[in-house]
Write a protein that holds these residues in place. Structure first.
Motif, short mmCIF file in Angstrom:
data_model
loop_
_atom_site.label_atom_id
_atom_site.label_comp_id
_atom_site.label_asym_id
_atom_site.label_seq_id
_atom_site.Cartn_x
_atom_site.Cartn_y
_atom_site.Cartn_z
N LYS A 10 31.18 43.65 58.06
CA LYS A 10 30.01 44.49 58.33
C LYS A 10 29.08 44.57 57.12
CE LYS A 10 32.06 47.55 61.82
NZ LYS A 10 32.48 48.96 62.13
N LEU A 11 29.67 44.65 55.94
CA LEU A 11 28.88 44.79 54.71
C LEU A 11 28.53 43.46 54.07
CD1 LEU A 11 30.77 47.81 53.05
CD2 LEU A 11 28.69 47.87 54.45
N ASP A 12 29.09 42.37 54.61
CA ASP A 12 28.89 41.02 54.05
C ASP A 12 29.35 40.97 52.58
OD1 ASP A 12 28.22 38.34 54.09
OD2 ASP A 12 26.14 38.70 53.48
N ILE A 13 30.56 41.46 52.35
CA ILE A 13 31.16 41.42 51.02
C ILE A 13 32.55 40.78 51.13
CG2 ILE A 13 29.86 43.37 50.09
CD1 ILE A 13 32.20 45.18 50.74
N VAL A 14 33.25 40.70 50.02
CA VAL A 14 34.52 39.98 49.96
C VAL A 14 35.67 40.86 50.46
CG1 VAL A 14 36.19 38.86 48.43
CG2 VAL A 14 33.73 38.58 48.02
N PRO A 15 36.46 40.36 51.44
CA PRO A 15 37.68 41.08 51.83
C PRO A 15 38.77 40.87 50.79
CG PRO A 15 37.49 39.07 53.11
CD PRO A 15 36.25 39.15 52.26
N ALA A 16 39.30 41.97 50.26
CA ALA A 16 40.21 41.86 49.13
C ALA A 16 41.39 42.83 49.28
CB ALA A 16 39.47 42.14 47.82
N VAL A 17 42.41 42.57 48.48
CA VAL A 17 43.60 43.42 48.44
C VAL A 17 43.93 43.72 46.99
CG1 VAL A 17 46.13 43.36 48.70
CG2 VAL A 17 44.67 42.80 50.65
N MET A 18 44.35 44.96 46.74
CA MET A 18 44.95 45.31 45.46
C MET A 18 46.42 45.63 45.72
SD MET A 18 44.17 48.34 42.67
CE MET A 18 42.70 47.54 42.03
N THR A 19 47.29 44.89 45.07
CA THR A 19 48.71 45.16 45.16
C THR A 19 49.28 45.22 43.75
OG1 THR A 19 50.77 44.53 46.27
CG2 THR A 19 49.44 42.73 45.36
N PHE A 20 50.57 45.45 43.63
CA PHE A 20 51.16 45.74 42.33
C PHE A 20 52.44 44.94 42.13
CE2 PHE A 20 49.11 49.37 44.31
CZ PHE A 20 48.06 49.60 43.42
N SER A 21 52.72 44.63 40.88
CA SER A 21 53.94 43.89 40.54
C SER A 21 54.36 44.26 39.12
CB SER A 21 53.68 42.38 40.64
OG SER A 21 54.84 41.65 40.31
N PRO A 22 55.66 44.54 38.92
CA PRO A 22 56.75 44.54 39.90
C PRO A 22 56.74 45.81 40.74
CG PRO A 22 57.58 45.19 37.76
CD PRO A 22 56.13 44.82 37.55
N HIS A 23 57.77 45.97 41.57
CA HIS A 23 57.90 47.16 42.40
C HIS A 23 58.06 48.39 41.51
CE1 HIS A 23 59.27 49.93 45.48
NE2 HIS A 23 59.04 49.01 46.41
N PRO A 24 57.38 49.49 41.85
CA PRO A 24 57.52 50.72 41.04
C PRO A 24 58.96 51.14 40.81
CG PRO A 24 55.69 50.95 42.57
CD PRO A 24 56.36 49.64 42.90
N ARG A 25 59.84 50.88 41.77
CA ARG A 25 61.25 51.27 41.58
C ARG A 25 61.88 50.54 40.40
NH1 ARG A 25 63.77 51.22 47.73
NH2 ARG A 25 62.45 52.85 48.61
N GLU A 26 61.44 49.31 40.18
CA GLU A 26 61.98 48.54 39.05
C GLU A 26 61.55 49.14 37.72
OE1 GLU A 26 62.52 44.12 39.34
OE2 GLU A 26 60.87 44.34 40.77
N VAL A 27 60.35 49.73 37.70
CA VAL A 27 59.80 50.26 36.46
C VAL A 27 60.24 51.69 36.22
CG1 VAL A 27 57.65 50.82 35.25
CG2 VAL A 27 57.81 48.73 36.63
#
Length: 326
Positions: free
Chosen positions: A47-64
């Motif tokens: 709709k906005l003509d922008i980039v579809p993106a994802v923010m994820t994390f590594s490693p899993h918070p449980r590991e840290v």
């Protein structure tokens, strides 16, 4: 798809940021609930003509954070990135989850993370948390980010009267409920690994197996015998996989092993060193210790027959001449 690994505080000079519609979450499993979040982010990007993106994390918070025992990923990072690309994501920010990032106040997450990345729209699940001690809730994103980005909070996806979640998927794998696992994921659960040399006991008893070493820290299902689909770069086949410690041969074994017997394996096929994707289709039985090798062989024959019948019942094509599935 462009993957950008970043550590807080960010060095913005090399990021080449673009306006994005950003789905945020750990997304372990990329189950139907996660897919709903990502679909909404992609729709907003269009709709906005922008980039579809994802923010994820590594490693899993449980590991840290070490609050609970970490027992593996439903989708380790490499698997997650592959699936995100297939879903239509064009950019992924993989943020290093470390104590510095974990202690970031929720306000700083907005001003020092999302705003510098030129986020125009944020999409999250209903149970998303962020910031120090997870004090930031999904609803706080809209309040704290007002004037900087739009926020969409996606309702849970309900299957069998409960919300789809990574925890439910782990529970279903642990109980051997592969049908529920598949329903929650929207696809079969998959483990990827390389074929390594074993002790060749399967070959000695007439049922050669491929010993698969997971290449990433996957969450493993309950010990037992499964019908699986086996995919590699050259072919797709079906097989029977044992997950466990082979108690008939080695009572003291501690490490869980994955051994796959293909329902049809040409004599010239050499899988050593090959990367296989193992898709869990059906749980046949639990792993047990047999009183003799003869009893084990009889059970393996029964497992094989039951696997073939199950696949036939599912209307998958069975080639009687080649004794193989395609």
């Amino acid at each position: 798809m462009k993957t950008i690994e970043i550590t807080y505080p960010f060095n913005m000079d090399n990021l080449l940021v673009k306006p994005t519609s950003l789905a945020i979450g750990f997304f372990d499993g990329l189950h139907l609930g996660h897919q709903a979040v990502i679909d909404q982010a992609i729709e907003k990007a269009n709709k906005l003509d922008i980039v579809p993106a994802v923010m994820t994390f590594s490693p899993h918070p449980r590991e840290v954070l070490g609050k609970t025992t970490f027992d593996g990923y439903l989708t380790p990072l490499k698997e997650k990135l592959s699936q995100l690309e297939a879903l239509g994501i064009e950019r992924v920010y993989v943020v290093t989850f470390n104590p510095t990032f974990a202690n970031l106040e929720k306000e700083s997450f907005i001003t020092n993370v999302l705003v510098p990345l030129q986020v125009s729209a944020v999409t999250t699940g209903f149970n998303f948390t962020f910031g120090h001690k997870g004090l930031g809730k999904a609803t706080d994103l809209a309040h704290l980010g007002k004037g900087s980005f739009d926020v969409k909070i996606v309702d849970p996806v309900i299957i069998r009267d409960q919300a789809v979640s990574s925890t439910r998927i782990r529970q279903s794998l642990t109980s051997g409920d592969i049908q529920l696992t598949t329903e929650l994921l929207g696809r079969p659960y998959r483990i990827q690994g390389k074929v390594v040399h074993g002790d060749k006991r399967g070959r000695q008893i007439g049922f050669p197996t491929a010993n698969v070493e997971p290449e990433q820290p996957y969450y493993l299902p309950a010990h037992g015998v499964y019908v699986v689909r086996v995919v590699n770069k050259n072919t797709t086949a079906y097989g029977v996989m044992n997950v466990g410690v082979r108690p008939t041969f080695d009572e003291s074994a501690a490490k869980t092993k994955l051994e796959v017997h293909l329902l049809h394996q040409p004599s010239h096929l050499d899988l050593y060193g090959e990367t296989l994707k193992l898709e869990l289709l059906y749980y046949l039985r639990r792993e047990v210790k047999f009183t003799s090798v003869e009893a084990l062989v009889a059970q393996i024959k029964l497992d094989r027959d039951q696997a073939i019948q199950w696949i036939k019942d599912k209307s998958l094509f069975f080639d009687e001449r080649q004794n193989s599935f395609v």
